[in-house]
Design a protein around this motif. Structure first.
Motif, PDB file in Angstrom:
ATOM      1  N   THR A  68       0.853  -1.183   0.000  1.00 57.42           N
ATOM      2  CA  THR A  68       0.000   0.000   0.000  1.00 57.42           C
ATOM      3  C   THR A  68       0.895   1.240   0.000  1.00 57.42           C
ATOM      4  O   THR A  68       2.103   1.149   0.224  1.00 57.42           O
ATOM      5  N   ASP A  69       0.292   2.399  -0.226  1.00 63.40           N
ATOM      6  CA  ASP A  69       1.045   3.651  -0.132  1.00 63.40           C
ATOM      7  C   ASP A  69       1.480   3.903   1.311  1.00 63.40           C
ATOM      8  O   ASP A  69       0.845   3.422   2.257  1.00 63.40           O
ATOM      9  N   ASP A  70       2.534   4.696   1.462  1.00 65.66           N
ATOM     10  CA  ASP A  70       2.987   5.105   2.791  1.00 65.66           C
ATOM     11  C   ASP A  70       1.946   6.024   3.420  1.00 65.66           C
ATOM     12  O   ASP A  70       1.286   6.791   2.737  1.00 65.66           O
ATOM     13  N   ASP A  71       1.830   5.936   4.748  1.00 64.15           N
ATOM     14  CA  ASP A  71       1.029   6.933   5.448  1.00 64.15           C
ATOM     15  C   ASP A  71       1.951   8.117   5.776  1.00 64.15           C
ATOM     16  O   ASP A  71       3.092   8.166   5.332  1.00 64.15           O
ATOM     17  N   GLN A  72       1.481   9.049   6.547  1.00 64.46           N
ATOM     18  CA  GLN A  72       2.265  10.247   6.855  1.00 64.46           C
ATOM     19  C   GLN A  72       3.563   9.940   7.618  1.00 64.46           C
ATOM     20  O   GLN A  72       4.495  10.730   7.598  1.00 64.46           O
ATOM     21  N   GLN A  73       3.640   8.800   8.280  1.00 66.95           N
ATOM     22  CA  GLN A  73       4.832   8.419   9.024  1.00 66.95           C
ATOM     23  C   GLN A  73       5.730   7.457   8.243  1.00 66.95           C
ATOM     24  O   GLN A  73       6.711   6.958   8.774  1.00 66.95           O
ATOM     25  N   GLY A  74       5.406   7.188   6.993  1.00 64.57           N
ATOM     26  CA  GLY A  74       6.230   6.305   6.175  1.00 64.57           C
ATOM     27  C   GLY A  74       5.945   4.824   6.362  1.00 64.57           C
ATOM     28  O   GLY A  74       6.720   3.985   5.947  1.00 64.57           O
ATOM     29  N   HIS A  75       4.816   4.472   6.991  1.00 60.50           N
ATOM     30  CA  HIS A  75       4.444   3.073   7.184  1.00 60.50           C
ATOM     31  C   HIS A  75       3.591   2.595   6.010  1.00 60.50           C
ATOM     32  O   HIS A  75       2.818   3.369   5.455  1.00 60.50           O
ATOM     33  N   PHE A  76       3.719   1.332   5.672  1.00 63.57           N
ATOM     34  CA  PHE A  76       2.911   0.745   4.613  1.00 63.57           C
ATOM     35  C   PHE A  76       2.682  -0.716   4.950  1.00 63.57           C
ATOM     36  O   PHE A  76       3.346  -1.282   5.798  1.00 63.57           O
ATOM     37  N   PRO A  84      -6.296  -4.660  -2.946  1.00 61.43           N
ATOM     38  CA  PRO A  84      -5.980  -3.304  -3.402  1.00 61.43           C
ATOM     39  C   PRO A  84      -4.595  -2.860  -2.931  1.00 61.43           C
ATOM     40  O   PRO A  84      -4.235  -3.046  -1.762  1.00 61.43           O
ATOM     41  N   HIS A  85      -3.826  -2.302  -3.857  1.00 59.47           N
ATOM     42  CA  HIS A  85      -2.469  -1.831  -3.555  1.00 59.47           C
ATOM     43  C   HIS A  85      -2.122  -0.703  -4.515  1.00 59.47           C
ATOM     44  O   HIS A  85      -2.761  -0.529  -5.548  1.00 59.47           O
ATOM     45  N   SER A  86      -1.098   0.040  -4.155  1.00 60.89           N
ATOM     46  CA  SER A  86      -0.655   1.154  -4.993  1.00 60.89           C
ATOM     47  C   SER A  86       0.666   0.874  -5.684  1.00 60.89           C
ATOM     48  O   SER A  86       0.984   1.511  -6.681  1.00 60.89           O
ATOM     49  N   LEU A 162      -1.280   5.146 -10.501  1.00 56.83           N
ATOM     50  CA  LEU A 162      -1.264   6.602 -10.373  1.00 56.83           C
ATOM     51  C   LEU A 162      -2.590   7.199  -9.908  1.00 56.83           C
ATOM     52  O   LEU A 162      -2.607   8.272  -9.319  1.00 56.83           O
ATOM     53  N   LYS A 163      -3.698   6.530 -10.172  1.00 61.90           N
ATOM     54  CA  LYS A 163      -4.997   7.131  -9.887  1.00 61.90           C
ATOM     55  C   LYS A 163      -5.618   6.638  -8.591  1.00 61.90           C
ATOM     56  O   LYS A 163      -6.091   7.417  -7.788  1.00 61.90           O
ATOM     57  N   ALA A 164      -5.649   5.349  -8.405  1.00 55.28           N
ATOM     58  CA  ALA A 164      -6.301   4.751  -7.234  1.00 55.28           C
ATOM     59  C   ALA A 164      -5.686   3.378  -7.016  1.00 55.28           C
ATOM     60  O   ALA A 164      -5.077   2.825  -7.927  1.00 55.28           O
ATOM     61  N   PRO A 165      -5.849   2.825  -5.822  1.00 55.95           N
ATOM     62  CA  PRO A 165      -5.356   1.460  -5.628  1.00 55.95           C
ATOM     63  C   PRO A 165      -5.926   0.523  -6.693  1.00 55.95           C
ATOM     64  O   PRO A 165      -7.025   0.726  -7.197  1.00 55.95           O
ATOM     65  N   THR A 166      -5.152  -0.479  -7.031  1.00 56.88           N
ATOM     66  CA  THR A 166      -5.521  -1.431  -8.069  1.00 56.88           C
ATOM     67  C   THR A 166      -5.370  -2.844  -7.533  1.00 56.88           C
ATOM     68  O   THR A 166      -4.893  -3.039  -6.412  1.00 56.88           O
TER      69      THR A 166
END
Length: 175
Positions: A68-76, A84-86, A162-166
């Motif tokens: 998944t994408d990183d959150d604000q703290q860099g966790h994924f 679903p993943h980015s 680029l647009k949404a998780p796939t």
């Protein structure tokens, strides 16, 4: 220069035999196994048979490596590519040897920009080459200076949604 590079996940055959000490004590056996490997040494498991799962240019989706994408703290989260993943990590490369001084972000970024397109193409049997450019892109990560000081020398190449998780995997041919 030359850089070690590898596809992120693979299903490989392995032969296990007794080590020298066991051999001296009369151990005479061999075991063949299918081994699921990835470049980050992340724990991976697969329930089922590996029989018939290897196809040239197509990694079984359950063996692909997505996050998944990183959150604000860099966790994924590392997730199966059917979820679903980015990002799908498709390849890695060694930036430099263990004794090398940190070359700086700009130099490593340029190296990743040079290596990742060909590595991603090879890892996905060229499927990433034909990905819609407004939907998917190529990205990479590399060690920061503090990571370098701790011995990390690995750059990582990703296919990014680029647009949404796939869902699905470029390495498996299901994206």
């Amino acid at each position: 220069g030359a850089h070690d590079a590898w596809i992120v996940s693979s299903l490989e055959g392995a032969l296990f035999v007794p080590g020298p000490a066991a051999w001296v004590h009369g151990q005479r056996w061999a075991a063949c196994a299918a081994v699921l490997k990835n470049s980050d040494l992340a724990l991976a498991s697969y329930a089922g048979t590996a029989r018939g799962r290897r196809t040239a240019g197509k990694l079984p989706e359950e063996f692909a490596w997505c996050r998944t994408d990183d959150d604000q703290q860099g966790h994924f989260d590392i997730v199966g590519c059917a979820r679903p993943h980015s990002l799908e990590q498709v390849a890695s490369f060694r930036v430099a040897g263990a004794d090398a001084a940190y070359p700086g972000n700009d130099q490593i970024d340029a190296l990743a920009g040079e290596l990742c397109p060909a590595l991603a193409s090879a890892a996905t049997a060229k499927r990433s080459d034909a990905a819609p450019t407004g939907t998917y892109g190529l990205s990479w990560t590399f060690p920061r200076e503090q990571d370098w000081a701790q011995g990390d020398r690995t750059g990582r190449c990703y296919i990014r949604s680029l647009k949404a998780p796939t869902t699905g995997s470029f390495a498996a041919g299901t994206a």
